[in-house]
Write a protein that holds these residues in place. Sequence first.
Motif, mmCIF file in Angstrom:
data_model
loop_
_atom_site.group_PDB
_atom_site.id
_atom_site.type_symbol
_atom_site.label_atom_id
_atom_site.label_comp_id
_atom_site.label_asym_id
_atom_site.label_seq_id
_atom_site.Cartn_x
_atom_site.Cartn_y
_atom_site.Cartn_z
ATOM 1 N N ALA A 184 43.633 -58.096 -119.395
ATOM 2 C CA ALA A 184 42.648 -58.655 -118.207
ATOM 3 C C ALA A 184 43.636 -58.687 -117.060
ATOM 4 O O ALA A 184 44.783 -57.903 -117.124
ATOM 5 N N ASN A 205 35.713 -59.770 -122.272
ATOM 6 C CA ASN A 205 34.258 -59.691 -121.199
ATOM 7 C C ASN A 205 34.177 -58.892 -119.976
ATOM 8 O O ASN A 205 36.116 -58.383 -119.344
ATOM 9 N N GLU A 207 33.515 -56.695 -115.715
ATOM 10 C CA GLU A 207 33.013 -56.945 -114.940
ATOM 11 C C GLU A 207 32.733 -55.899 -114.292
ATOM 12 O O GLU A 207 33.457 -55.175 -113.975
ATOM 13 N N THR A 212 29.583 -60.046 -114.229
ATOM 14 C CA THR A 212 30.384 -60.312 -116.105
ATOM 15 C C THR A 212 29.494 -60.121 -117.001
ATOM 16 O O THR A 212 27.951 -60.756 -117.055
ATOM 17 N N LYS A 232 37.815 -58.241 -117.700
ATOM 18 C CA LYS A 232 37.927 -60.114 -117.028
ATOM 19 C C LYS A 232 38.658 -61.294 -117.536
ATOM 20 O O LYS A 232 39.181 -61.920 -117.680
ATOM 21 N N THR A 233 38.765 -60.284 -119.493
ATOM 22 C CA THR A 233 39.993 -60.308 -120.473
ATOM 23 C C THR A 233 40.012 -59.709 -120.805
ATOM 24 O O THR A 233 39.878 -58.392 -120.326
#
Length: 306
Positions: A184, A205, A207, A212, A232-233
């Motif tokens: 992340a 996820n 981006e 996203t 994002k994760t």
Amino acid sequence: MPELIIQAREAAVSAHLSVKRILPFRRKRMVGPFIFMDHAGPMGSFPSELTSMDVLPHPHIGLSTITYLFSGNVTHRDSLGVEQIIRPGEVNWMTAGKGISHSERFEDPDLLQKGGLEMLQTWVALPKSVEENDPTFENYKPDQLPIYTDKGIWMRLIAGNAYGLKNDVAVHSPLFYLHLKLEAGAKIDLPTEHSERAIYIASGNLELLGRTYSNGQMIVFSKSEEATVLAKTNAEFMILGGEPLGERFIWWNFVSSSKERIEQAKNDWQTGKIILPPNDDKEFIPLPKSRSNPASSDVPPPEPLS
């Protein structure tokens, strides 16, 4: 913005094995030479009879299959007499050429107790000049596939060249295929060596360009587009692409630059001209009942496709 977003669709490849099917897609048949992509798993529970997951002997022409595992193992047998267990981090690269048959069996009882199963299979269409070559098979071990790491970044080059990485996996046209993990907050730029590129998100996820995307989505990029991938994760994904080969026809497990050649392949399978694996020749998948242009929509072609 990306050229296209493809949402994986569910397809069954055997009695108890379902996959997420990404390619082919009605609006995007191929990304570079990649014409097919399935994602199986992650699976943590299994039927009591593992054999119900098996993909029985079936034929291919005009393509290379690339099998790559995140977890578990699969036994490959083919009409060349090859028997090969593939494990995580290895690459099974089978080039069908003028015709081959193979099976994929789940024979390790440890799958029931540990590790689970997660695998990807892609098909690469062959250039016209080698579509009718003799079939071949190669297994590449993890130490043959270069890895790059940086803060929050891990990647393995499966085939081709990208980010300055190269390996000895034998390819027939310009392409690249990468397995990446980002923690992340980590970032990486989309490679620019090839004209057609796509990202498939296996988990997590990402981006890109302010939007996203999540697991089960393929993001296809236009030729000149540059983009930075931000996790994002924690995320695991594949980046793939290459140079286009021109129009290809696909029917069941057959790929060719010629519709007539596919009709010949149908007859070859029905009449036994494509032989069965000598160490797995007691059962096979019969030719599906024909229907007009089975790959003409988002409905998967006749099963199994593996």
